[in-house]
Design an enzyme around this catalytic site. Structure first.
Site, short mmCIF file in Angstrom:
data_model
loop_
_atom_site.label_atom_id
_atom_site.label_comp_id
_atom_site.label_asym_id
_atom_site.label_seq_id
_atom_site.Cartn_x
_atom_site.Cartn_y
_atom_site.Cartn_z
N CYS A 1 72.84 43.10 20.70
CA CYS A 1 73.87 42.85 21.70
C CYS A 1 74.63 44.14 21.97
O CYS A 1 74.76 44.99 21.08
CB CYS A 1 74.88 41.78 21.30
SG CYS A 1 74.16 40.20 20.90
N ARG B 1 69.96 47.06 24.14
CA ARG B 1 70.33 46.36 22.91
C ARG B 1 70.11 44.85 23.00
O ARG B 1 70.19 44.14 22.00
CB ARG B 1 71.81 46.61 22.59
CG ARG B 1 72.15 48.06 22.40
CD ARG B 1 73.62 48.21 22.12
NE ARG B 1 74.00 47.58 20.87
CZ ARG B 1 73.92 48.17 19.69
NH1 ARG B 1 73.50 49.40 19.59
NH2 ARG B 1 74.28 47.53 18.60
N TRP C 1 71.47 39.56 22.91
CA TRP C 1 70.16 39.29 22.33
C TRP C 1 70.38 38.09 21.41
O TRP C 1 71.06 38.19 20.39
CB TRP C 1 69.66 40.49 21.53
CG TRP C 1 68.26 40.33 21.01
CD1 TRP C 1 67.10 40.58 21.67
CD2 TRP C 1 67.88 39.90 19.70
NE1 TRP C 1 66.03 40.32 20.86
CE2 TRP C 1 66.48 39.89 19.65
CE3 TRP C 1 68.59 39.48 18.57
CZ2 TRP C 1 65.76 39.51 18.51
CZ3 TRP C 1 67.87 39.10 17.44
CH2 TRP C 1 66.48 39.13 17.42
N ASN D 1 79.09 41.17 18.66
CA ASN D 1 77.74 41.63 18.31
C ASN D 1 77.61 41.47 16.81
O ASN D 1 78.40 42.04 16.06
CB ASN D 1 77.60 43.10 18.73
CG ASN D 1 76.38 43.77 18.11
OD1 ASN D 1 75.38 43.11 17.84
ND2 ASN D 1 76.44 45.07 17.90
N GLY D 2 76.62 40.68 16.37
CA GLY D 2 76.44 40.49 14.92
C GLY D 2 76.16 39.03 14.62
O GLY D 2 75.84 38.24 15.51
N GLU E 1 50.70 52.75 14.85
CA GLU E 1 51.70 53.00 15.88
C GLU E 1 51.13 52.70 17.27
O GLU E 1 51.81 52.10 18.11
CB GLU E 1 52.20 54.45 15.76
CG GLU E 1 53.18 54.90 16.80
CD GLU E 1 54.47 54.10 16.88
OE1 GLU E 1 54.71 53.24 16.01
OE2 GLU E 1 55.23 54.30 17.84
N LYS F 1 52.66 49.90 19.81
CA LYS F 1 53.10 50.24 21.17
C LYS F 1 52.46 49.28 22.16
O LYS F 1 53.13 48.76 23.05
CB LYS F 1 52.71 51.66 21.57
CG LYS F 1 53.49 52.81 20.98
CD LYS F 1 54.91 52.96 21.45
CE LYS F 1 55.85 52.16 20.65
NZ LYS F 1 56.34 52.61 19.39
N GLU G 1 53.83 45.54 21.84
CA GLU G 1 55.23 45.25 22.17
C GLU G 1 55.52 45.36 23.66
O GLU G 1 56.40 44.67 24.15
CB GLU G 1 56.19 46.12 21.36
CG GLU G 1 56.17 47.58 21.67
CD GLU G 1 57.13 48.39 20.78
OE1 GLU G 1 58.17 47.86 20.38
OE2 GLU G 1 56.80 49.56 20.50
N HIS H 1 35.82 45.32 5.85
CA HIS H 1 36.22 44.24 4.93
C HIS H 1 36.82 43.06 5.68
O HIS H 1 37.54 42.26 5.10
CB HIS H 1 37.21 44.78 3.90
CG HIS H 1 36.62 45.87 3.07
ND1 HIS H 1 35.70 45.63 2.08
CD2 HIS H 1 36.78 47.22 3.12
CE1 HIS H 1 35.33 46.78 1.54
NE2 HIS H 1 35.97 47.77 2.16
N LYS I 1 66.51 47.13 21.32
CA LYS I 1 66.31 48.47 20.78
C LYS I 1 66.80 48.59 19.34
O LYS I 1 66.16 49.22 18.51
CB LYS I 1 67.06 49.46 21.67
CG LYS I 1 66.90 50.90 21.28
CD LYS I 1 65.56 51.41 21.69
CE LYS I 1 65.30 52.83 21.27
NZ LYS I 1 63.85 53.07 21.15
#
Ligand code: F6R
Length: 611
Positions: free
Chosen positions: A2, A27, A73, A99-100, A484, A488, A491, A507, A606
């Protein structure tokens, strides 16, 4: 997550808050809202982006010199108009943005319901504002005092701003665990989750500490602790250019940030090495040099892309400095009762410096006596401030939700650290050190060359944009790059992708390979080259479609692969700095071609300030 913004001063608050919210949208972006004081305390909020809120308020009277805004968020309660912030208290006299997460919100809500408070939303934040109102009603105290007392009742994380219709000149804020910055202008104040909404107006900021209460009233700033001890605000001057938080002609922040890498990598090594004279220096390490040199073990805690950078560091430090390294997901480490001693060094890696799990993991290690070193991008962030020492990556603000330039900056700083410790321990001989430094110096120019692959990668992206799965394979230093690359892609394009050590494929994942499976193999010329050539044969034998990232001039793999992307040659220690570039571009173009919002992918934010 947030984002929160607030303003009080001589200007119209609404445009400043809306612009600030757009800067903070990375955010969280599932709903947005604003509260303004203009005689009354008016709240406007909407599910969706800040632009949806803007449309909603276009015909409303949104003038006022004091106000606050929020971009959300969701944690408690689905994203909808009602759960969007700001939230009024039952009486609608006061309102909050938050926020939290308030962990004991359910117990508090039960108590408040018994006392007659009513709730519109499913959020923990509405509980917080009703708690403040309840305390104020019962103790007949001022609102700042009620907020201060409420801080003793709530368990969890918060950065809050509270406004009261009865006090049209006062902004009240507090923080624990979620970031909060005060901007100090000429006769005006700003509050925000980070400095990006502020720097257009002032560079003078105060980072609020945990358990501090901020009261801005009649042009005066006062900070006191939860225990009511007045604090002297520590004003810092921020060096952040406005252009660095704008798109600068690129269609997306992510693309801008990918293309910024020659510069950001250079910035992250600037002033830290002179290859010509074999000179390496990193302020943060100097003080703890002996600890690093004598460390029995280095633990790295991080999440997501930063964890991948940590994995590269494991290869680097073990190889160059011969110290055992363990790389831990911060979210697992903190709940595992890990064995940590005073002889351990813990490196916390975080772009935002606010990731809740990483912060908690380092606090745990600190409580057990380990020395904590931080590698953060955001200056003044919570992790940067919680560590014993550290190094900033200096990559500049990263706004696209998918991390790109932060990764290469982290790997650059970690390479320097590995070289410093290796040379001090005598495990990295001078000639080899010199070669590595010269090579590192040449990386920005080589990244520039790798970026020229963009056109070719767009063509490959068009071929694979409708794939439903991808496999990414790499060995050695390129294994973290495979992880990575897969992260990318998933997401931002929502295509299922897995990164695997190339040899581990047999395997299990090999069962997935058929003529429909694109397999990205990072197969640069290094010590595992021959081995990965065999792995490519194994994929080919099962008709997988191979997209190979190879070293310029390679002739063996191009004869086997369906698509070949050539990157400049470098030392294998530094190859992730180059091999990740085409993977960033591949995911970017595929996502754009699929019509995805690359800068704000669904469900993500983010900075992950919740557990
Ligand atoms: C991926 C991504 C995330 C972050 C992770 C850690 O592109 O951005 O996986 O890397 O949330 O964030 P920081 O580095 O801010 O701690």
């Amino acid at each position: 997550m947030c984002g929160i913004v607030a303003y009080v001063g001589h200007r119209d608050a609404c445009p400043i808050i809306l612009k600030g919210l757009k800067r903070l949208e990375y955010r969280g972006y599932d709903s947005a809202g604003i509260a303004l004081m203009n005689g009354d305390l008016s709240v406007y909020k909407r599910k969706g982006k800040v632009s949806d809120l803007e449309e909603f308020i276009v015909d409303k009277d949104v003038h006022g010199h004091i106000g606050m805004g929020h971009t959300r968020w969701a944690t408690h309660g689905e994203p909808n108009d009602v759960n969007a912030h700001p939230h009024y208290s039952s009486s609608k006299r006061i309102a909050i943005i938050h926020n939290g997460i308030i962990e004991n919100y359910a117990a508090l809500k039960t108590l408040l319901l018994e006392k007659g408070h009513t709730f519109q939303s499913e959020t923990d934040s509405e509980v917080f504002i009703n708690l403040i109102e309840d305390i104020q009603q019962n103790s007949k105290c001022s609102l700042p005092e009620a907020v201060r007392l409420a801080l003793h009742e709530v368990v969890g994380a918060y950065a809050i701003v509270v406004l009261s219709k009865e006090d049209q000149n006062t902004l009240i804020a507090a923080r624990k665990g979620s970031p909060l910055v005060v901007g100090i202008g000429e006769g005006e104040y700003f509050l925000a989750s980070d400095a990006t909404p502020i720097i257009e107006y002032t560079n003078d900021v105060v980072y609020v500490n945990d358990f501090e209460l901020v009261v801005i009233r009649d042009g005066e700033l006062e900070i006191r602790t939860k225990e009511d001890v007045v604090q002297t605000p520590y004003v810092q001057r921020l060096e952040m250019a406005l252009e660095s938080i704008e798109k600068g002609g690129y269609p997306h922040f992510m693309l801008k940030e990918i293309f910024e890498q020659p510069r950001s990598i250079l910035d992250s090594m600037r002033g830290r090495m002179i290859a010509e004279s074999n000179h390496l220096m990193m302020g943060g390490i100097r003080e703890f040099e002996n600890k690093f040199v004598n460390a029995e073990r280095i633990l790295i805690v991080a999440c997501g892309t930063s964890w991948h950078a940590g994995l590269v560091a494991e290869y680097l430090i073990e190889d160059l400095a011969r110290i055992p390294v363990e790389v831990e997901y911060a979210s697992e480490f903190r709940y595992r009762n890990p064995i940590i001693s005073e002889r351990d060094i813990v490196i916390a890696i975080s772009q935002s410096g606010e990731t809740a799990d990483t912060l908690a993991a380092l606090e745990l290690a600190k409580s057990k006596g380990a020395t904590i070193f931080g590698i953060c991008n955001v200056v003044g962030s919570s992790i940067a401030r919680a560590t014993d020492a550290g190094a900033y990556t200096h990559a500049g603000p990263e706004i696209g939700v998918a991390s790109t330039k932060a990764f290469t900056a982290q790997v650059t700083v970690l390479s320097l650290i590995a070289m410093i410790i290796g040379s001090k321990r005598g495990t990295l001989e001078t000639t080899k050190l010199h070669q590595l430094m010269v090579e590192l110096e040449s990386i920005p120019a080589k990244v520039e060359r790798a970026l020229l692959l963009d056109v070719q990668i767009q063509e490959i992206s068009a071929t694979f944009k409708d794939a439903t799965n991808f496999l990414y394979l790499g060995r050695g230093y390129n294994f973290p790059v495979a992880l990575e690359g897969a992260l990318k892609l998933k997401e931002i394009s929502y295509i299922h992708a897995e990164g695997y050590p190339a040899a581990e494929m047999k395997h299990g994942p090999i069962a997935l390979i058929d003529e429909h499976m694109p397999v990205v193999v990072i197969a640069t010329k290094d010590s595992s080259y021959e081995k990965i050539v065999s792995n490519i044969q194994e994929v080919k034998a099962r008709k997988g479609r191979i997209i190979a990232i190879v070293t310029e001039g390679d002739t063996t793999i191009p004869a086997m692969a369906d698509y070949v992307i050539e990157i400049p040659e470098t030392s294998e220690h530094l190859v992730p700095l180059l091999s990740v570039i085409p993977l960033q571009l591949l995911s970017y173009h595929i996502a754009v071609m699929r019509g995805c919002n690359v800068d704000q992918p669904r469900n993500l934010a983010k900075s992950v300030t919740v557990e």
